[in-house]
Each structure stands twice: as structure tokens, then as C-alpha cells.
Design an enzyme around this catalytic site. Structure first.
Site, PDB file in Angstrom:
ATOM      1  N   GLU A 248     -23.319  46.815  13.259  1.00 21.16           N
ATOM      2  CA  GLU A 248     -23.130  46.312  11.901  1.00 21.16           C
ATOM      3  C   GLU A 248     -23.446  44.830  11.729  1.00 21.16           C
ATOM      4  OE1 GLU A 248     -19.917  49.546  10.308  1.00 21.16           O
ATOM      5  OE2 GLU A 248     -19.081  47.766  11.254  1.00 21.16           O
TER       6      GLU A 248
ATOM      7  N   HIS B  63     -18.656  41.181  13.828  1.00 16.97           N
ATOM      8  CA  HIS B  63     -17.273  41.494  14.175  1.00 16.97           C
ATOM      9  C   HIS B  63     -16.570  40.354  14.906  1.00 16.97           C
ATOM     10  CE1 HIS B  63     -17.430  45.567  12.660  1.00 16.97           C
ATOM     11  NE2 HIS B  63     -18.652  45.639  13.142  1.00 16.97           N
TER      12      HIS B  63
ATOM     13  N   ASP C  38     -11.958  41.546  17.112  1.00 17.09           N
ATOM     14  CA  ASP C  38     -12.824  41.797  15.967  1.00 17.09           C
ATOM     15  C   ASP C  38     -12.671  40.629  14.988  1.00 17.09           C
ATOM     16  OD1 ASP C  38     -14.269  43.202  13.723  1.00 17.09           O
ATOM     17  OD2 ASP C  38     -14.143  44.879  15.129  1.00 17.09           O
TER      18      ASP C  38
END
Lengths: 602, 602
Positions: free
Chosen positions: A368, A304, A250
Site C-alpha cells: 500500500e 505504514h 504501523d
């Protein structure tokens, strides 16, 4: 079942175990009353007929102490016999073949679990031999896929010469291993007599309702040790789940040692030791397979990402401040799709992961993505304008994302040499107006992380997508703790009790499209977790999901509560630091604790 | 401090540690920027001046990596020297006396902690000797009381022959031990150079604001092992708290082995092994004292009794159903004050506890007495009428309670041979209309468990009582998890973050009567906790309380956040399974994570 035969059971057991009765006079026995075990004082003179809690739990109710509840026939005889740990043998049924080494590993694991139940004295206290025959129909199927038949049948009986026979028949090793787990769950330790015991007769047929039953573990927000990952696999397997979804990298760290790009973890790991080497990965994948568990790797992109990529120009917005303008949590970071060499790097990572994981499905993340990150990066906006004449609206950035995703997929496929299913998270890209254009439904499986009632679920079902359910309102195990970017509690509070996981039914959410649910997955994001509490965050809560996915019971958590407490204890016995759910008192007086329980009536 | 002398520091350190630089080229250094440590790439050629995270943390800000923050003078020089673990000696200062064995134990513990910081190679890598001199003014004070002076001063300097000297001066061992803890916190492990290091010059004077700084551990709802209790004491001591309040028995189980009444635990423990023998208690009390910690025993009565007493007629309503009519959680159970032989049993238990704990204060519980339990027991109601002509109103049951409490206290005092302070929980009995009549303020200390804003707090303060603050809205560590008598979340949800414990100020709540607060206590009730998660429930959250009570800082949690992350790491290094609070990234880039943090400004 019990009420008619309780006395018979007690007499038979004592006909051969009386001499092993412990020296200390036992104080408590357990009675099966209306299907629940109740602690009762032993009356003078009845010491020899005392029943241990574990024996009562196994025999008192329909599903005994089994977790998850079997979905087919179930018959557990009420005569227990003393078995000899040192005379347990696991036979492979059909000779040497691809599956034989898996059976050997599974058998070894099975014996270790049985051993952990009992005292050393009980282990060496004699008893009947137990021969376990593993009859696996297809000895070549050694990879779990979404089509794998995980069914099994288990038959226990006594031979004419007084040995115990257990035959597990299954189409595949993966079903057979579930059978072995079930067999392990009907072997108990009687603490009153200090013996291992099992029922003389058992017949169970069983198979799961959903093919995908997973736990997500994030090892990037905080590093999780290989030992803890293995313990997680142990508990997954004890609960008949079948997937460890490994969110391995991440923005925060890059612990994955890529053989092709070792600099990523050299720069991006939290420390030199907080990495997963190729041999660590190999060990984990092997460990999981032996326990019937698929390790599904996720390489999350284009958002990420961050740590590890500092020597490239592939990442936009890395640690850009104030972070709340460019991502959902610190630090920010997102691939810049306009960098051509980025795709070479991705292809290298895919190559390494494919070689090490041999995945039957692969997770590309895709959650996201921040439009404002790309929008705030002048070179990206200029490139969009110059190359395609795109503007800066949402649909323009979606096209940019497609530039990324198409190329990433192409590189992946080239390395895989075949087109395996790709999983992606719900996101802007999975909105009704974009999803069918960019994510073909024969190729992509969508993992839901919004709420179970979000309209995106029915929209995706209506559009024909196959889904994995990880609705955060029931399946995010990190919810409810302290805030960490501010005071108060974290974003998805409150804490989700096991009851909510149990009652979160894909069938109910899916309605007449329920068959499009491949299953579900509980997620542990590790912003606020590392080795110290992975076990207690995931377990026993994820076991509630396990029964939901294995059986889709028509009953809710209330019916499962006594068995849940037993299964939690089982996990603890196997070395998993599963959280306590209730006072031990409630395990000893089943159904006395819940409001409205059987014994609460006036 | 740092900005002026950073270069000087680096040069000095490297003048003698350059040759030990690890073989692998380090990638990261830490810079102190505006008082916060920031991970930065090492530039080519500057490898030798790289600074470890632990060195940066120690020297970058005013309180360094100390937890709790000292309350007096603090000066930590910015020159680090390499010290030799094998040449650390702790001297007792004033020869053989009562305190000498405590100092030996404290010193041994100190060395163990230092050893746990470093690699075996670092332990044996040479460096300067360190002589620690413990100068304890009163060598006879070996029991912690509410009047104990816990202050200390610590001075570190280099001798002319190149050895390091640390002198800890304190009125009592308890202050001296805090000094040793502080010394332990300024010794760091430099992972870049694989060395133990400490500042060449340190001067700290320090003392706590409140005399009572506790953790409550309940070992009756679920059994907690002796090893876990010891780990809890380790962490209490690492955080400069000073009390383990041991809620040892309750309705659910009676694990305390009373020498006078062994049948109570024989019947009342969850199992034969789930008990605390006299030698377990002795071991725990000794272990705690060596670490500067008082073990305060609680024998909760008249409610919260049940298991263990089955062979007596002393308990009313035991496991009476439906439980919600007679108590707050299952199972119910409450002493029957009308049974004369009850008081003999209590006296026996007090005798055993006094002998084993040698308590300076004692906890008699007294919470959650159910009037409806007594009211529903005909023999009790009849006795009240016959003996005193009492009716069945609240004030009548309060009188009955007084019958119990007066006799219990009398029996206690007889065994103690002196009148030590008694702690009791807030309850109906501590309401304004009763408290002064029944609980003399020169004898009883009241422990608040209602909210911090409850009017009972100001009423008790106004009436002149000494208080211990355990307001559940900030100090109950069991809140926020799943319901266990029903679905949803447990009664005192949500989960309480460390920030709330940090900001829960007795001084603020007490206003101009703040001096009546002896301190505060965080409570872990264990309905939903056993050995698997005691550590992660209590720590590091209770350390936030520790700094509040030690220092009553005028700042809130935001100022303490970077040090809190460091202290959590310290607890983990010492074997405490403390929960993670944030991604490790936030430890490496201090103040980059919180909203509104230093590095979040545009």
C-alpha cells in the site's frame, strides 16, 4: 472399525474402571452410528457400559478426534486404558544435547495440557504409567526453517509389566513436538468415569504438506498484550501451524522498543505500558520455539509508518488530511526515501530485530505505498528531478521505491551477515511489469493478499516466484465487522466462515505450479480488535487453515465438520477463547445439523 | 465552554496536584480543538500543564464522556479536583427502609467501579473526601415496572470545609442508581498525575425516553455461565439499559432447574454442570435488581421445546429429520397441544419461575410455530377433527395454537394470582387477520423481530398494541457470522455495526404512534456463541441501542462516535470484553478517522 469391535471395547474398559463410576447415575451414552457419535439414552441396567462423548469421538471415525488429520498411516486401537497423570514421564531419548531443553519444555507443556482436560479427582485417581520417549534424530536442529523436516511417527503400546509406552520418532524437535501434540490428542477425559484414558495401541506416521503455515497478528493498530500473543502461540501449536507473523509496527503506533532507537516507542507507543520490551520479545520468541513456532518479524516499510517518527524528517504525509487522498486508512504516513539518515535508522532497527528474533526469513512489508503521498511532497518530487531527471509517473515512483528498497535490503544484509529470504506483500512493485526487475526471485518470497483468483497469482507463479497465500477473500479474519471510517460494514466484508478457510486450497489455486506455494497464512489486522477478541477472531477459524495446509485433503469442510467442533472445544479447554461455531447440541448429535447431513435423509 | 476557560482549568488543577506529577516526563497532552480531543506533543517547559486524555474527554464537549447522553439539563464545570478514594461515603438519605439495602449494594458497586479506574498508588494518594447523598423519594418502590419513574438529578459541589458533596435525588432507587452511574462517569483517572479526579461543579437532570430497554440472552442453544450473565448485567447497567430478557430454554437444551420438575434439566441440560439452579437464579435476580435491571424470564412455547421432555409425550416432531421440513433449525420440537397433562407441567414451571423471578411482565415466546410439524403428526390431526371438526388449513392450526395459548395463560394466571402483561413474539398468530381475536391488546405486548419496515409493525400499531422493537435487521447481534447448517454466512447476515443500532429509532418507525413503543431490545441468540464471546458480541454494540432508547437523539451515530469509543473503553475497564471498534489512534485523535470528519477537510 467400530461396528465390529464396539462390544469388545466396552467390556475391556469396564474390566478395570467399573469401581470408579461416578456416584450420580449417568443419563446419556454415545453410540457410534455410521461413523458419527450420537447421544442416546442409557437403558436401565446398561449404566456400566455407557460410553463418554470423548471416547466415542476418539474411536468412532477414521481420524478420531485428531486435528489436523494425519497424512500417513493411522491406526488407533479401540481399547482404552486408564492412565495415571502423576506417572507420566517424558524421556529425551538420546541424552543431553541442544534439543534436550526444548524437549523438557515441550514435555512440561504437554503435561499441562493433559492436566487441563480433567478434574483434580481424575488427576489423582491412579491408572497405568505412561512413558513417552522422544527419539529426535538430529539433536542440533533447534531452528525452524523452510527446509525443516517436521515429520514424526507415534507408536503407543503396553509393556509386559502393564505400563504404557509412547515412542515419538522424528528427524527434528519440530516434528517430535507435533508427535507430542498428536499424543495429547489421543489422551481423553472420560467424564462418566472421571478418568484420563488413552488407547492401548496407536500407530501414526505424519508430516505436513506445506512448510509455511502461519498466522499474522498486527499489534500496531491496537496493542495486543504479551499474554494474548502467548495464547495465540498456544493455539497455533495446538493446530500444528508453525509461524506467528508479527506485524509489530504501523502508522498508528510503534510499540516495539528498539534498543538502538528507544525514542521511537517512547513517542510512538499508545502508552508507556503498551510496548514490547527486549525481554518481552525474547520471552515470546523462546515460548514460540518451545511450541514449534517461528516468530517472523515484519518491519513494514516504506508505507505504514508514522507514530514514533515525529522527531525525524523521515516520514512524509503523516496524518495528512483528507486522509483518503494519501493512504487507505487514517492516519497516513510513508517514509521519504530521499532522506539519507533514514537508512541509518532502519539499519539500527534491523540490527535489534535480527539479534532478538534470529529470523530464518524476514518480512519487509512493502504494501500500500501511495504514489500520491510522494507526489504531493514537493521536496521528494524535486529530489527525483534533480538527482535522476525522473518525472512523476508511476514508473518514476517505482524507481524511487527501488531506491528505498535496495538501500533497506543492503542495510539489512549487512546486519544479518548473510542473505536470508525476504518476504514482501503484493503491491504495485509486484506487478508483472516491475517485479522481476526489482525483486529477484531467488531472494524474495511474495505474500499474496489480493483475491485467490487475481491474475497476479498466476503471473507470479509463471515468473517462478515462491509464494505465501493470504488471499483476503478467504484468509483475512478481520472482514465482515462494522465500518469504522463510515457506516455499514468494513471493506472486505462479509465475515469469512471457517468453511471458506478450509476449502481455500493452495494446490487448487496453484495448479501445476502448486509447489511454488510455501504455504499460506491467515491474517488478523487489528483495526477493530484488541485483547478482548483476538482469540475469538482467529480461533477456531485458523484451525481450518491448519488442516488445509497440513494435509491438503481432497475432501471439503463438510467431511471435517464434526472434528472441527471437537478441536474448537479442545482450544477452549486449553484457555483459548475460541468462538463457538454451532449449538453444543450439534457436537452431541454429530452430523444432525448440516443441511444434507447423514441424519437428514427422510 | 472550553476555549474560554481552558487556561483557568489548567492553573487550578496544578495548584494542588503539581507535586504528584509522575517521575517519567510525559510526552503527550490533549488539547480540546473545536470540541474534539487531539493528542499533541508537550512543548519543553509546559510539562506541568499537560492534560490527560480522560480529563480532556470529560470537559471538551457538551456531553463530556457520558453515555448515554442525558436528556435534561447538563452542566459540568471545568475545574477538576483530586479526590480520595478511601474517603468516599455513600449516605442513604432517609434512614433505614426497603431501599436502603439496595443503596448499600449500589454504593458498593459504585466504589468498585471507581477503584477499577485507577492504580493502587492513585487509590492511596490522598485528595478531597466525597460524600454521596442518595435522596430517594419513595423508599418502598423496589421493583422495576413499566411505570417506574427512572429520573434523577445529580448535583456536585464543594463544601465550605473543602469536601466534595454529590447529591442524587430521584423518585425511586432505579432513578437514583442511574444517578450513581452518571456520577461514576464524571470521576476520572488522570494517568499523567496518577490521581482520581472529578469536576468541582456538576448539575445534571436526566430521565429515559422509553421505559423498556433490553438485551435478550439465549442460554439454551449454548450454555452461558452465571459469571457471564452477571458480566452482561454489569454492562447493561453501565449503559443505563434496564432489562435482561432471559431466553432460558429451547429445543436444544433445558438448563433451567425446575424445583417442581427437576427431571427436565437432568435429562435436558447439556451436562450436569450446565444448569441454572434455584440459587443461581436467585443470585442473578438479586444481582440485577441491585444494578437497576429487571430479569424478564421467557419460557418459549409451543415451539422451541425438545430436550428435557423425552420422558413425556408432550413434544411432537422432536429431532425429526429432515429438520428443514418441520422447523427453522435443528433440532425440531414443538408441544403437542392435545396432551392434557402438558398443562400441568407448564403450570409447574410457571409456578417455579414466578416464585424465583417475581416478574412484573412475563415472556411466553410463541415464535416460529411450524404448522407442518403439527400437520405431520397423525394423532394431532385426528384430535382436531374429532374434537372440533377442524381441517388442516392455517386457520385450523391457529385455533389449535389458541387451545394451547389459552390454557397456558390460564395456568400462568392461576399461579401469578394476578394478570401481569405477557410478551409474545411476532408470528403467524400476530398477523392482522388473527391477532385481535386471540391476543387481547390490554394483555399482550408484542415483540417485533421482523424488519423495521415490515407492514406487521404498522398493522399492530394501528390495532393499538404496545410493542417492543427487536427488528432483526438492526438489533440481532448474532447476524453476519459463518453459516452453521451450510457454508457461507448465517441467515440474517451481514454483521450489524453499532452505527445501525444507534440509528434504529422507534420514534421514526412508529411515527405518530411512537408512544405505543415501550422500547426496544437487542437480541443475542447463541447458536454460535457461548461464554467465550458473549461479551464481544453484545458490547459495545448494545450500548448504541442504550443511547437511542435513553435519549432518542435527533442526531445520528456520527455525532456520538467519539463518546462511543470512550464508553467502549469504560466497559473494558469494568471487565467486560467489549469488542474494539477502531484503532486506539482514533480515540487519541478524535474525529480524525471517519470519512467526512472534522479534521478531514482539506
Amino acid at each position: 472399525m467400530w461396528s465390529n469391535s464396539c462390544i469388545f471395547f466396552v467390556i475391556l474398559v469396564l474390566s478395570f474402571i467399573g469401581e470408579n463410576l461416578c456416584q450420580t447415575t449417568p443419563v446419556w451414552t454415545y453410540e457410534c452410528i455410521e461413523g458419527y457419535c450420537q447421544k442416546r439414552r442409557i437403558t436401565p441396567g446398561s449404566e456400566n457400559t455407557a460410553i463418554s462423548l470423548s471416547a466415542c469421538q476418539l474411536l468412532c471415525s477414521g481420524y478420531g478426534s485428531l486435528w489436523p488429520q494425519p497424512t500417513g498411516e493411522i491406526s488407533i486401537g479401540n481399547v482404552l486404558v486408564h492412565i495415571n497423570f502423576n506417572s507420566i514421564d517424558i524421556l529425551e531419548g538420546r541424552g543431553e544435547n541442544s534439543v534436550a531443553s526444548l524437549i523438557r519444555a515441550g514435555g512440561k507443556n504437554f503435561k499441562k495440557q493433559i492436566e487441563s482436560l480433567a478434574t483434580p479427582r481424575a488427576i489423582n485417581s491412579g491408572g497405568k504409567s505412561l512413558i513417552v520417549t522422544m527419539d529426535i534424530a538430529d539433536p542440533e536442529k533447534t531452528q525452524l526453517t523452510l527446509d525443516t523436516d517436521e515429520s514424526y511417527s507415534l507408536k503407543v503400546s503396553e509393556t509386559s509389566d502393564g505400563r504404557m509406552n509412547a515412542t515419538i520418532s522424528a528427524p527434528t524437535y519440530f516434528g517430535g513436538r507435533h508427535g507430542l501434540e498428536t499424543l495429547g490428542q489421543v489422551i481423553i477425559y472420560d467424564d462418566l468415569r472421571d478418568q484420563l484414558q488413552m488407547p492401548k495401541d496407536v500407530y501414526i506416521t505424519d508430516k505436513p504438506v506445506y512448510p509455511y503455515r502461519g498466522i499474522l497478528l498486527d499489534t500496531a493498530r491496537n496493542y495486543i498484550s504479551v499474554a494474548t500473543i502467548k495464547r495465540t502461540i498456544d493455539a497455533i501449536s495446538a493446530s500444528k501451524l508453525n509461524t506467528l507473523h508479527w506485524h509489530i509496527t504501523d502508522t498508528h503506533s510503534f510499540p516495539y522498543v528498539s534498543t538502538s532507537r528507544p525514542e521511537l516507542s517512547q513517542i510512538g507507543a499508545y502508552s508507556k505500558k503498551k510496548v514490547y520490551t527486549p525481554s518481552d520479545v525474547e520471552e515470546i520468541v523462546k515460548y514460540a520455539k518451545e511450541r514449534g513456532v517461528r516468530v517472523l518479524p515484519e518491519f513494514d516499510a516504506p508505507a505504514h509508518v508514522g507514530e514514533g517518527w515525529q522527531d525525524t524528517d523521515f516520514v512524509a504525509c503523516f496524518n495528512k488530511q483528507p486522509w483518503q487522498d494519501y493512504c487507505v486508512e487514517p492516519p497516513c504516513g510513508q517514509f521519504d526515501p530521499t532522506r539519507p539518515k533514514l537508512y541509518d535508522a532502519l539499519e539500527n532497527i534491523y540490527k535489534d530485530m535480527i539479534a532478538q528474533f534470529n529470523p530464518d526469513i524476514f518480512h519487509m512489508g512493502g504494501d500500500e505505498v501511495s504514489m500520491s503521498c510522494w507526489n504531493s511532497t514537493p521536496s521528494i518530487v524535486e529530489w527525483m528531478k534533480a538527482a535522476y531527471g525522473w518525472d512523476r509517473k508511476e514508473e518514476d515512483f517505482i524507481k524511487l521505491w527501488d531506491v528505498f528498497q535496495s538501500q533497506a535490503l543492503e542495510r539489512f544484509d549487512r546486519q544479518a551477515g548473510k542473505k536470508i529470504p525476504i518476504v514482501m506483500w503484493t503491491s504495485t512493485l509486484t506487478k508483472k511489469e516491475y517485479v522481476e526487475q526489482y525483486l529477484p526471485k531467488d531472494r524474495y518470497i511474495i505474500q499474496i493478499w489480493t483475491t485467490g483468483r487475481d491474475k497476479v497469482v498466476s503471473e507470479l507463479l509463471d515468473a517462478g516466484y515462491r509464494l505465501i497465500l493470504s488471499n483476503y477473500d478467504a484468509l483475512y479474519l478481520d472482514c465482515g465487522y462494522a465500518g469504522w471510517v463510515q457506516g455499514g460494514n468494513n471493506w472486505c466484508s462479509p465475515y469469512i466462515g471457517w468453511q471458506k478457510l478450509y476449502d481455500n486450497s493452495p494446490a487448487e489455486i496453484g495448479g501445476n505450479r502448486k509447489n511454488q506455494f510455501l504455504g499460506a497464512e491467515a491474517a488478523l489486522w487489528t483495526e477493530q480488535v484488541d485483547d478482548t477478541s483476538v482469540d475469538s477472531r482467529i480461533w477456531p477459524r485458523a484451525a481450518a487453515l491448519a488442516e488445509r495446509l497440513w494435509a491438503e485433503p481432497t475432501t471439503n469442510w463438510r467431511a471435517a465438520e464434526p472434528r472441527m467442533l471437537i478441536h474448537r472445544q479442545r482450544l477452549v479447554n486449553r484457555g483459548i477463547q475460541a468462538d463457538a461455531l454451532e449449538p453444543e447440541w450439534c457436537l452431541q448429535y454429530e452430523e444432525n445439523c448440516p443441511l444434507g447431513g447423514k441424519f437428514n435423509r427422510p
